[in-house]
Design a protein around this motif. Sequence first.
Motif, short mmCIF file in Angstrom:
data_model
loop_
_atom_site.label_atom_id
_atom_site.label_comp_id
_atom_site.label_asym_id
_atom_site.label_seq_id
_atom_site.Cartn_x
_atom_site.Cartn_y
_atom_site.Cartn_z
N LEU A 163 0.83 -1.21 0.00
CA LEU A 163 0.00 0.00 0.00
C LEU A 163 0.86 1.25 0.00
CD1 LEU A 163 -2.73 1.45 0.24
CD2 LEU A 163 -2.56 1.16 2.73
N LEU A 164 1.87 1.28 0.86
CA LEU A 164 2.75 2.44 0.92
C LEU A 164 3.52 2.63 -0.38
CD1 LEU A 164 4.18 2.07 4.55
CD2 LEU A 164 2.45 3.69 3.75
N GLN A 165 3.92 1.52 -1.00
CA GLN A 165 4.63 1.59 -2.28
C GLN A 165 3.74 2.22 -3.35
OE1 GLN A 165 8.08 0.12 -3.10
NE2 GLN A 165 7.58 1.84 -4.44
N LEU A 166 2.50 1.79 -3.41
CA LEU A 166 1.56 2.32 -4.40
C LEU A 166 1.24 3.79 -4.13
CD1 LEU A 166 -0.90 -0.71 -4.65
CD2 LEU A 166 0.68 0.08 -6.42
N VAL A 167 1.08 4.14 -2.86
CA VAL A 167 0.77 5.53 -2.52
C VAL A 167 1.92 6.46 -2.87
CG1 VAL A 167 0.35 7.12 -0.60
CG2 VAL A 167 -0.92 4.97 -0.73
N PHE A 168 3.15 6.03 -2.56
CA PHE A 168 4.29 6.89 -2.87
C PHE A 168 4.46 7.04 -4.38
CE2 PHE A 168 8.71 7.75 -3.86
CZ PHE A 168 8.96 8.85 -3.05
N ALA A 169 4.33 5.93 -5.12
CA ALA A 169 4.42 6.02 -6.57
C ALA A 169 3.32 6.91 -7.13
CB ALA A 169 4.35 4.62 -7.18
N GLY A 170 2.14 6.83 -6.51
CA GLY A 170 1.04 7.68 -6.95
C GLY A 170 1.29 9.14 -6.68
N LEU A 171 1.90 9.45 -5.55
CA LEU A 171 2.23 10.84 -5.24
C LEU A 171 3.24 11.41 -6.24
CD1 LEU A 171 2.50 10.73 -1.34
CD2 LEU A 171 0.68 11.78 -2.70
N LEU A 188 -4.21 13.49 -5.81
CA LEU A 188 -5.30 12.54 -5.60
C LEU A 188 -5.45 11.61 -6.80
CD1 LEU A 188 -7.81 11.53 -4.07
CD2 LEU A 188 -9.12 13.35 -5.19
N LEU A 189 -5.39 12.17 -7.99
CA LEU A 189 -5.53 11.36 -9.20
C LEU A 189 -4.40 10.34 -9.31
CD1 LEU A 189 -6.88 10.68 -11.87
CD2 LEU A 189 -5.64 12.60 -12.92
N GLY A 190 -3.18 10.77 -9.05
CA GLY A 190 -2.04 9.86 -9.13
C GLY A 190 -2.17 8.70 -8.16
N VAL A 191 -2.58 8.98 -6.93
CA VAL A 191 -2.72 7.92 -5.91
C VAL A 191 -3.85 6.97 -6.29
CG1 VAL A 191 -3.37 7.47 -3.52
CG2 VAL A 191 -1.74 9.29 -4.04
N LEU A 192 -4.99 7.52 -6.72
CA LEU A 192 -6.12 6.67 -7.09
C LEU A 192 -5.78 5.77 -8.28
CD1 LEU A 192 -9.19 9.07 -6.72
CD2 LEU A 192 -8.52 7.17 -5.23
N GLU A 193 -5.05 6.30 -9.25
CA GLU A 193 -4.66 5.50 -10.40
C GLU A 193 -3.78 4.32 -9.98
OE1 GLU A 193 -4.62 8.38 -14.35
OE2 GLU A 193 -2.75 7.80 -13.40
N ASN A 194 -2.82 4.59 -9.13
CA ASN A 194 -1.90 3.51 -8.72
C ASN A 194 -2.60 2.50 -7.83
OD1 ASN A 194 1.28 3.80 -9.32
ND2 ASN A 194 0.28 5.78 -9.45
N LEU A 195 -3.50 2.94 -6.96
CA LEU A 195 -4.24 1.99 -6.13
C LEU A 195 -5.15 1.12 -6.99
CD1 LEU A 195 -5.21 4.20 -3.05
CD2 LEU A 195 -3.46 2.43 -3.18
N THR A 196 -5.76 1.72 -8.00
CA THR A 196 -6.61 0.95 -8.91
C THR A 196 -5.79 -0.07 -9.68
OG1 THR A 196 -8.15 2.81 -9.16
CG2 THR A 196 -8.21 1.09 -10.85
N ALA A 197 -4.63 0.36 -10.18
CA ALA A 197 -3.77 -0.56 -10.93
C ALA A 197 -3.24 -1.68 -10.03
CB ALA A 197 -2.60 0.21 -11.54
N GLY A 198 -2.95 -1.37 -8.77
CA GLY A 198 -2.37 -2.37 -7.87
C GLY A 198 -3.38 -3.35 -7.31
N TYR A 199 -4.60 -2.88 -7.03
CA TYR A 199 -5.57 -3.74 -6.35
C TYR A 199 -6.73 -4.19 -7.22
CZ TYR A 199 -3.25 -2.54 -1.96
OH TYR A 199 -2.33 -2.38 -0.96
N LEU A 224 -7.61 -0.61 -15.87
CA LEU A 224 -8.56 0.41 -15.44
C LEU A 224 -7.87 1.69 -14.96
CD1 LEU A 224 -11.11 -1.79 -13.46
CD2 LEU A 224 -11.35 -0.87 -15.77
N ARG A 225 -6.54 1.73 -15.04
CA ARG A 225 -5.80 2.89 -14.53
C ARG A 225 -6.29 4.18 -15.18
NH1 ARG A 225 -0.39 3.98 -12.79
NH2 ARG A 225 0.14 1.78 -13.02
N ASP A 226 -6.33 4.21 -16.51
CA ASP A 226 -6.71 5.44 -17.20
C ASP A 226 -8.18 5.77 -17.04
OD1 ASP A 226 -4.13 5.84 -18.10
OD2 ASP A 226 -4.44 4.74 -19.96
N ALA A 227 -9.00 4.75 -16.76
CA ALA A 227 -10.43 5.00 -16.60
C ALA A 227 -10.72 5.82 -15.35
CB ALA A 227 -11.19 3.68 -16.54
N VAL A 228 -9.84 5.77 -14.37
CA VAL A 228 -10.05 6.51 -13.12
C VAL A 228 -10.17 8.00 -13.38
CG1 VAL A 228 -8.99 7.14 -10.91
CG2 VAL A 228 -8.90 4.78 -11.71
N ALA A 229 -9.29 8.52 -14.23
CA ALA A 229 -9.29 9.96 -14.51
C ALA A 229 -10.61 10.40 -15.12
CB ALA A 229 -8.14 10.31 -15.44
#
Length: 289
Positions: free
Chosen positions: A4-12, A244-255, A260-265
Amino acid sequence: MVDLLQLVFAGLSQGAVYALIAIGFVAVFTVSGVINLAQGEFAALAGLVAISAAGSGLPLPAAAVVAVASVAVVAVLMERLAIAPVKRMTTLVSLILTLGVSTGLKALMLLVYGPNAEGLTPITPGGVTVGGVSIRYQELWILAVAGLVALAVYWFYERTLAGKALRACAEQPVAARLVGISLGRASLTAFLIAGCVGAVAGVLASPVYFTSWESGLTLGLKGFVAATLGGLVSVRGAVLGGLLLGVLENLTAGYVSTGLRDAVAFLLLIIVLVARPSGVFGRHAEARV
């Protein structure tokens, strides 16, 4: 928890790039009311120019300066040749004009630099592991520089007389003209700021996300969504929207699924336009989107 932390940091880190693109949208819209669809191309062009300059033997800092300066010139020429001559600028007209410029820039980049994606050399190669989270030094550079640029633009628009004068051109154009503020000069300055900010985003992102003639499309769309979260009028909202968009994209891609990564935006964009047109982080209740 480590995942989770890895995805959040990459998203930030990724969100910081979106935030810089979004700031470019805000810088132009708050002054001239123009939605600049070529903002993503500013980033892509800067990345390609920096890669070419570094490949010719220039040191990385010098290549970055050349890239930012080149894109700043392109932004100024775009404003003078495509935006300034239009006497009655509407949102639809601005979309058509800037889409045309965007298409032209993509064709030019494809012609000059070819179809292959390339990456700029990182400012600081390598990375570090903290608590099991792998952090590339380039990602730290992205966060640090993006933060400094965002603070500088926010301070300029919110705390300086010149910045407030630029905002007055969009909010009260007649009053601004009566007190001696040049609308043409204000628009030119806004595009110059947008070009420089977009170029910085492109140079910072290239070592991690690579750059090609078509990468500006994705960056521009994501940046626009981030700017929309702030109602297209708030630098602070654009930054928060990008993160927010970066974090949501990475969480969607990871979990969920990488597909669906691009669909989040675009899902976020639809929700905001329907539920809160003034933006989630907007400063005013008045709808500007």
